[in-house]
Motif scaffolding. Structure first.
Motif, mmCIF file in Angstrom:
data_model
loop_
_atom_site.group_PDB
_atom_site.id
_atom_site.type_symbol
_atom_site.label_atom_id
_atom_site.label_comp_id
_atom_site.label_asym_id
_atom_site.label_seq_id
_atom_site.Cartn_x
_atom_site.Cartn_y
_atom_site.Cartn_z
ATOM 1 N N ILE A 1 43.505 40.991 30.934
ATOM 2 C CA ILE A 1 44.730 40.926 30.130
ATOM 3 C C ILE A 1 44.570 41.742 28.854
ATOM 4 C CG2 ILE A 1 46.323 39.346 28.973
ATOM 5 C CD1 ILE A 1 45.493 37.183 30.876
ATOM 6 N N LEU A 2 43.339 41.898 28.406
ATOM 7 C CA LEU A 2 43.082 42.704 27.216
ATOM 8 C C LEU A 2 43.521 44.149 27.389
ATOM 9 C CD1 LEU A 2 39.599 41.427 26.021
ATOM 10 C CD2 LEU A 2 41.693 41.502 24.675
ATOM 11 N N GLY A 3 43.665 44.591 28.637
ATOM 12 C CA GLY A 3 44.131 45.944 28.873
ATOM 13 C C GLY A 3 45.551 46.176 28.396
ATOM 14 N N LEU A 4 46.299 45.085 28.112
ATOM 15 C CA LEU A 4 47.666 45.204 27.603
ATOM 16 C C LEU A 4 47.717 45.213 26.083
ATOM 17 C CD1 LEU A 4 49.400 42.630 30.002
ATOM 18 C CD2 LEU A 4 49.309 45.122 30.235
ATOM 19 N N PHE A 5 46.558 45.307 25.440
ATOM 20 C CA PHE A 5 46.535 45.220 23.974
ATOM 21 C C PHE A 5 47.290 46.390 23.333
ATOM 22 C CE2 PHE A 5 44.593 46.162 19.860
ATOM 23 C CZ PHE A 5 44.744 44.950 19.223
ATOM 24 N N MET A 6 47.014 47.603 23.750
ATOM 25 C CA MET A 6 47.662 48.763 23.154
ATOM 26 C C MET A 6 49.159 48.813 23.479
ATOM 27 S SD MET A 6 44.697 51.685 23.608
ATOM 28 C CE MET A 6 45.643 52.870 22.643
#
Length: 217
Positions: A122-127
């Motif tokens: 889910i961290l891949g959606l940070f940007m």
């Protein structure tokens, strides 16, 4: 046979570049005047051919100006630098240890990257989430801004929890995989968090594994 011996006068004359010849018949020495100066060394002669050496630049602006003039005089040098930079970039993206920065070197860091890249996070959606927050600030509708803000806050909370859980898991697996290496759980957890928060296509070096692929032993 006295003329075979070197006297002080002979040595001084040779030092001055003069030549003394002895006539075998008469035994008299004939004097030939020298050039009046010492024969220049090879290094001095080559330096004279190249011309005077320019003094070092006194400012950054002057150094940039000299580099610009040098590139204009040698266009091939500019192309060689570009080619070397492209090769270094390609080697770094491929994961070559010689071209990686210090933070990415070592088998432990490579293993952590594989752990992160082999899963969807889910961290891949940070940007993208950060871009969404910026767009929400431009919307002149307070209700929409409030709704988007709540969604973003919830997503950030989930990301933080996932980062902590993944950091502990990755640190434990790294210790088991490399028992002889000095493994810091916090450092590896933060390293995994930063990599997981990046878009997959922008990760450096490039991922070696696709999501779902097993990690090589």
């Amino acid at each position: 046979m006295r003329f075979l011996r070197r006297s002080t006068t002979d040595t001084a004359a040779e030092d001055q570049g003069d030549a003394i010849e002895v006539d075998a018949a008469t035994g008299k020495a004939s004097y030939t005047p020298g050039k009046g100066r010492a024969t220049p060394k090879r290094r001095e002669a080559e330096a004279k051919k190249r011309g005077p050496v320019a003094p070092p630049p006194t400012s950054m602006r002057e150094a940039m100006k000299r580099n610009k003039e040098l590139r204009k005089a040698n266009p091939q040098l500019k192309e060689e630098r570009r080619s070397a930079a492209r090769e270094s970039r390609a080697r770094m993206m491929a994961g070559d240890e010689k071209y990686l920065p210090n933070r990415d070197r070592g088998p432990v860091k490579a293993y952590v990257r594989d752990l992160v890249d082999s899963r969807r996070n889910i961290l891949g959606l940070f940007m993208p989430l950060a871009i969404l927050v910026f767009v929400a600030l431009l919307i002149p509708v307070p209700a929409a801004q409030q709704y988007i803000t709540l969604v973003c806050m919830a997503m950030l909370l989930v990301m933080a929890v996932e980062g902590v859980v993944n950091g502990r898991r990755i640190g434990r697996l790294a210790r088991e995989r490399f028992p002889k290496e000095a493994v810091g759980v916090r450092g590896l957890g933060w390293y995994a968090f930063v990599r997981a928060s990046q878009i997959r296509k922008l990760r450096v070096p490039k991922p070696r594994l696709k999501p779902g692929e097993p990690i090589p032993s």
